[in-house]
Design a protein around this motif. Sequence first.
Motif, short mmCIF file in Angstrom:
data_model
loop_
_atom_site.label_atom_id
_atom_site.label_comp_id
_atom_site.label_asym_id
_atom_site.label_seq_id
_atom_site.Cartn_x
_atom_site.Cartn_y
_atom_site.Cartn_z
N ALA A 396 0.83 -1.21 0.00
CA ALA A 396 0.00 0.00 0.00
C ALA A 396 0.86 1.25 0.00
CB ALA A 396 -0.92 -0.01 1.22
N GLY A 397 1.96 1.24 0.79
CA GLY A 397 2.84 2.40 0.84
C GLY A 397 3.50 2.67 -0.50
N GLY A 398 3.93 1.59 -1.19
CA GLY A 398 4.55 1.77 -2.51
C GLY A 398 3.57 2.29 -3.53
N VAL A 399 2.34 1.72 -3.51
CA VAL A 399 1.30 2.19 -4.44
C VAL A 399 0.99 3.66 -4.17
CG1 VAL A 399 -1.12 1.96 -5.06
CG2 VAL A 399 0.30 -0.08 -4.79
N ALA A 400 0.88 4.03 -2.90
CA ALA A 400 0.55 5.42 -2.55
C ALA A 400 1.63 6.38 -3.04
CB ALA A 400 0.38 5.54 -1.04
N HIS A 401 2.91 5.98 -2.92
CA HIS A 401 4.00 6.85 -3.37
C HIS A 401 3.91 7.13 -4.87
CE1 HIS A 401 8.02 6.96 -5.37
NE2 HIS A 401 8.09 8.07 -4.65
N ASP A 402 3.76 6.04 -5.66
CA ASP A 402 3.67 6.22 -7.10
C ASP A 402 2.42 7.00 -7.48
OD1 ASP A 402 6.01 4.82 -7.36
OD2 ASP A 402 5.03 2.89 -7.77
N PHE A 403 1.34 6.71 -6.76
CA PHE A 403 0.08 7.40 -7.04
C PHE A 403 0.21 8.90 -6.73
CE2 PHE A 403 -4.76 7.34 -6.48
CZ PHE A 403 -4.95 7.38 -7.86
N ASN A 404 0.94 9.22 -5.68
CA ASN A 404 1.12 10.63 -5.32
C ASN A 404 1.87 11.39 -6.40
OD1 ASN A 404 -0.24 10.81 -2.90
ND2 ASN A 404 1.51 10.21 -1.66
N ASN A 405 2.87 10.77 -7.00
CA ASN A 405 3.58 11.43 -8.10
C ASN A 405 2.65 11.71 -9.27
OD1 ASN A 405 6.21 11.86 -7.17
ND2 ASN A 405 6.82 9.75 -7.62
N ILE A 406 1.81 10.71 -9.57
CA ILE A 406 0.86 10.88 -10.68
C ILE A 406 -0.13 12.00 -10.35
CG2 ILE A 406 -0.98 9.76 -11.99
CD1 ILE A 406 0.51 7.10 -11.51
N LEU A 407 -0.64 11.98 -9.12
CA LEU A 407 -1.61 13.01 -8.73
C LEU A 407 -0.99 14.39 -8.71
CD1 LEU A 407 -3.47 11.18 -5.82
CD2 LEU A 407 -4.32 11.62 -8.12
N THR A 408 0.29 14.48 -8.34
CA THR A 408 0.96 15.78 -8.34
C THR A 408 1.00 16.36 -9.75
OG1 THR A 408 2.33 15.11 -6.46
CG2 THR A 408 3.10 16.97 -7.76
N GLY A 409 1.37 15.51 -10.73
CA GLY A 409 1.39 15.97 -12.12
C GLY A 409 0.00 16.35 -12.60
N MET A 410 -1.00 15.50 -12.27
CA MET A 410 -2.37 15.79 -12.70
C MET A 410 -2.87 17.10 -12.11
SD MET A 410 -3.99 11.95 -12.37
CE MET A 410 -5.65 12.52 -12.77
N GLN A 411 -2.57 17.30 -10.83
CA GLN A 411 -3.00 18.53 -10.17
C GLN A 411 -2.39 19.76 -10.84
OE1 GLN A 411 -2.34 18.20 -5.97
NE2 GLN A 411 -4.36 18.95 -5.49
N GLY A 412 -1.09 19.64 -11.21
CA GLY A 412 -0.42 20.77 -11.86
C GLY A 412 -1.02 21.10 -13.21
N TYR A 413 -1.27 20.06 -14.01
CA TYR A 413 -1.80 20.32 -15.35
C TYR A 413 -3.25 20.81 -15.30
CZ TYR A 413 2.41 18.42 -17.41
OH TYR A 413 3.72 18.22 -17.80
N ILE A 414 -4.02 20.35 -14.33
CA ILE A 414 -5.38 20.87 -14.16
C ILE A 414 -5.32 22.36 -13.85
CG2 ILE A 414 -7.33 20.87 -12.53
CD1 ILE A 414 -7.58 18.78 -14.67
N HIS A 415 -4.30 22.77 -13.09
CA HIS A 415 -4.14 24.20 -12.79
C HIS A 415 -3.90 25.00 -14.07
CE1 HIS A 415 -2.98 27.76 -10.50
NE2 HIS A 415 -1.94 27.89 -11.35
N PHE A 416 -3.07 24.47 -14.96
CA PHE A 416 -2.80 25.16 -16.23
C PHE A 416 -4.06 25.24 -17.08
CE2 PHE A 416 1.74 23.46 -15.77
CZ PHE A 416 2.14 24.60 -15.10
N ILE A 417 -4.84 24.15 -17.09
CA ILE A 417 -6.09 24.15 -17.85
C ILE A 417 -7.04 25.19 -17.30
CG2 ILE A 417 -8.13 22.78 -18.44
CD1 ILE A 417 -6.32 20.32 -18.50
N ASN A 418 -7.12 25.29 -15.98
CA ASN A 418 -7.99 26.29 -15.36
C ASN A 418 -7.61 27.69 -15.80
OD1 ASN A 418 -10.14 25.39 -13.80
ND2 ASN A 418 -8.82 24.74 -12.11
#
Length: 760
Positions: A396-418
Amino acid sequence: MVEQQKTSRAKEKFFFHLFKDIPEFIIITDNKGIIQFLNSDNIDNLLGKSIYNLIENQNCQVFEKAIKTCINKNVISSFEIEISDHESYSVVFSINIRPIILDNKIALVFITGKNYTKSKKSVHIIDHKTMEKTLADAEPEKDLLLESVSELVTYLDLDLKIIWANRAAYESIVNFQGKLEGNYCYKIWHNRNTTCEKCPVIKTLKTQIPQVEEIRTPDGRVWLIKGYPVRSKQGKIIGVVEVTNEITQLKRTEERLRLTQFAIDHAAIATFWTDCSGNFVYVNEKACTSLGYSREELLHMNVIDIDPHHTRLTWQTHWNEIREKRSFTLETEHQRKDGTVFPVEMLINYLYFEGNEYNFAFARDISEMKKSVEEKTKLEEQLLQARKMEALGRLAGGVAHDFNNILTGMQGYIHFINISLGNDHPLQSDVNEIKHAIERAAGLTEQLLAFSKKQIVAPQILNINTLVDDAHNMLSRIIGEDIELIICKKIKDGLIRFDAHQMDQVLVNLAVNARDAMPKGGKLSIETSSVTINEKMGAFHTEILPGDYILLRVSDTGCGIDSTIKDHIFEPFFTARKKGKGAGLGLSTVYGIVNQHKGYINVLSYSTNGTVFEIYLPEVNGEIKQEEEIEQFYHLSGGTETILLVEDEEMVRTFTKRFLTLQGYNVLEVSRPDEAGQLCITYEGEIDLLLTDVIMPEMNGKELYEKLKDVIVGLKVLYMSGYSGDVLAHHGILDDNINFIYKPFSIESLTEKIRIILDE
């Protein structure tokens, strides 16, 4: 009754077999003279009959008086009787009667006797000189008589000087040369210059009646010595006939029998001897104490009376198994007199003796062993479960780490789209939905990290009652109006070291779980108390270390948890709810948070009777710090400083550089620590801030900063990571005064964090 009589007779034959080679006759009677045992071939015809019926009338009174004296005074009686056929021969018996004590009272009489037969011509009462002449005249007959008996026979004068002796007397003395006649008996056989203590010959002279004694010679042999007075016609004692029989082997046999009997009787393991019908023939003391019966009670009982697994029908099958296997071990149960049942290990041994079959068995109480095995099994299951949960936690910890990196990128690009679309664009609502989905996913990773005990926490000393009170209103809204919330505080101050935000997570998840278990309403109770776990209580809570704990008890009146799924409720993504009603992370989050705070959680649940969660948290001493007012963040603009960005995740690195460049910063981008070191050497301008990931190939972010700050004077650093708290703490990132931002982060939080660090 018939079976018991057969068993009793078998026992008598068993003992007869042991004593059959003994030269003396042995009779055991009860205190009324009824024969219980004798080493006679006519055992079946004589058992149960009175000993007085076997004795001539003239001797009955002597026997009866001797037996009564033995019983009433607890003394040994010795005497001589003569049985005559009124013709040419008479039989003289030397009798020895001893009391046998059972249960602190004289219950039996042990009678031994020896006979010797003489011609009446040789036993006329004569004076000393006449005796010598008669013996001389009847020399051939005397020699024949004396050499025909195995006993040592000597005739002594009043000074204990040997007048004559038979061949057995001569042969009893090793390497003896010469004549016995004229020597003293005590000098010849006992190598003494004075008479022996307890000498029956001297007692015979003093008492003028036959006497018997056991005497041990210097060579270690034991002799049964009997003295018979020889009288003249006038009744005056003129000498003594001494009849001696070596009983060394008999004494050794008796000693071995007594030792064997004593050892079995006092053995630490219960011992049973049964016949083929299961009736007890013999039991030792341990068998009596372990079952709570007296020996007399057990000897009137059967195996089926103490073994609840046997009946008359099953015993026959069991006996056939005993007869076939001969010797084997099995586990069964025994029932005590008070009704309690306990497990035993039985060692079964088949015996065939004198035409009868027996079972000689040993029973060992294995209650403690079974308890130890059960505890060991329980500990092994707990260890297996702990390892399983630990493995799931790492996953679970490993999945969460990789998922956090993905979410960080998604969050950033959503900001640019906004920014690109603007607030009035028709697609803005869709973008907002994506943003909300990202936030929910971020919450999911937070739960995964909580389960894996890898969430970053900020524990502080708190009062458990305060935490429960603060959560009261929130919990009331969650469970609804049809469920009654009951708060019970049994302690005034229960101090624990805990993260307040995570305590809210624990209470909310347990409340939601309870609400779903009570669709028609019910009661949710939250109770706080203190408890001390000692070694004795630890036996029931094997996973909890001894110590002082604050107990948080959350219980409901719902449907309970089925026993088939109880062992899986803390596993991530496991849920008993319908599809779409939950992700299965609620209880796993609770489990992870409690364990991360060095606590323990226990579940008590019975179908249809509700569920109780017991959370044990270590009690601490200290003072509660007052919360400081949190300064509100305000909008900060960008800057023109140079930032060295080190990030191995391409999507995160790309969007971070793009955003910071838009804010006016000069961003130098690399993906590896070695590239960062090379860039610092070749770059001619100043670098103001190192923005680095923590876990990277070759070296971590902390090591990179330590290396670069020696090259770039005044270099500042901001660490970022999607890894868990314990990993970061291991690398020294969570130390005081360390600048850190946790993934996934928002653009606003990153901007504010960088500006604050650069302006310090």
